[in-house]
Write an enzyme that holds these catalytic residues in place. Structure first.
Site, PDB file in Angstrom:
ATOM      1  N   ASP A  29      64.448  54.213  41.506  1.00  0.00           N
ATOM      2  CA  ASP A  29      64.304  53.932  40.084  1.00  0.00           C
ATOM      3  C   ASP A  29      63.425  55.040  39.506  1.00  0.00           C
ATOM      4  OD1 ASP A  29      64.247  52.450  37.615  1.00  0.00           O
ATOM      5  OD2 ASP A  29      62.257  51.738  38.185  1.00  0.00           O
TER       6      ASP A  29
ATOM      7  N   ASP B 225      61.372  54.803  35.800  1.00  0.00           N
ATOM      8  CA  ASP B 225      60.246  54.284  35.023  1.00  0.00           C
ATOM      9  C   ASP B 225      59.434  53.278  35.836  1.00  0.00           C
ATOM     10  OD1 ASP B 225      60.540  55.381  32.176  1.00  0.00           O
ATOM     11  OD2 ASP B 225      62.556  54.647  32.591  1.00  0.00           O
TER      12      ASP B 225
END
Length: 218
Positions: free
Chosen positions: A9, A11
């Site tokens: 991922d 953020d």
């Protein structure tokens, strides 16, 4: 080791953009005499759809200038993000992936125009063979589309990859796509339910890829 790829991922995992986002919205709410509920905010981390400006408008019971509010909020958000550095352990994992000959991808609900420049600024873009971003799919996390796109682009089966996430929505997306998932919560997501994760680490410095793969039976 059967592992062939690691999909990150962005953020909150690679760069903590989530604390600055919450802080900037929290300050915006306070400036209007309202309060931003932390649980409501964290429940929506890792996905899109909930509108903080519209929610503020609902709390106030009157219309607000969304464009003006967002512009001021973003200025503060960007200033806070500029002070952030790569989260602990990320560079170590990326270097280990290279040493192990693993493919590296990224699956983010954010768009490429957000993710790409940050990776360039951090000097990390070259590590990623694939950027599966929210502007490339119809539905973002917790839908599995982003992970399926990353897997297809890397040419890897779900069982031969590890997903690394910081949010419950991200874990849900990875599991729905058939990947084993490692949760690495940050300050904003640490209180979320990560029971669906195959492994939870306090930090990527706690264990390397090879150790995690062994613990997951890969």
């Amino acid at each position: 080791m059967a592992l062939r790829a690691v999909i990150f991922d962005f953020d909150g995992l690679i760069l903590d953009t989530e604390t600055p986002a919450y802080t900037s919205w929290q300050e915006t709410y306070r400036g209007h005499g309202a309060a931003l509920d932390r649980e409501l905010w964290t429940a929506n981390i890792g996905t899109h759809g909930w509108d903080a400006a519209r929610h503020l408008e609902e709390l106030l019971g009157r219309p607000i200038d969304h464009a003006e509010l967002r512009a001021a909020r973003l200025t503060r958000h960007y200033a806070l993000i500029d002070a952030e550095v790569v989260r602990p352990g990320v560079v170590g994992w990326l270097n280990e992936a290279k040493e192990l000959g693993l493919a590296v991808g990224l699956a983010s609900s954010s768009g490429e125009q957000w993710v790409g420049p940050h990776l360039e600024r951090l000097g990390l873009r070259e590590h990623f063979a694939v950027l599966a971003t929210g502007d490339r799919v119809q539905r973002v996390k917790p839908d599995p589309a982003l992970y399926r796109l990353a897997l297809d682009s890397l040419g890897v089966d779900p069982g031969d990859a590890i997903a690394v996430e910081d949010s419950a929505n991200g874990i849900a997306a990875a599991k729905a796509a058939g990947l084993p998932a490692v949760a690495v919560p940050n300050a904003m997501t640490v209180e979320l339910d990560f029971s669906r994760a195959d492994l939870v680490l306090d930090s990527l410095t706690d264990a390397g890829i090879a150790e995690v793969a062994a613990r997951l039976g890969l």
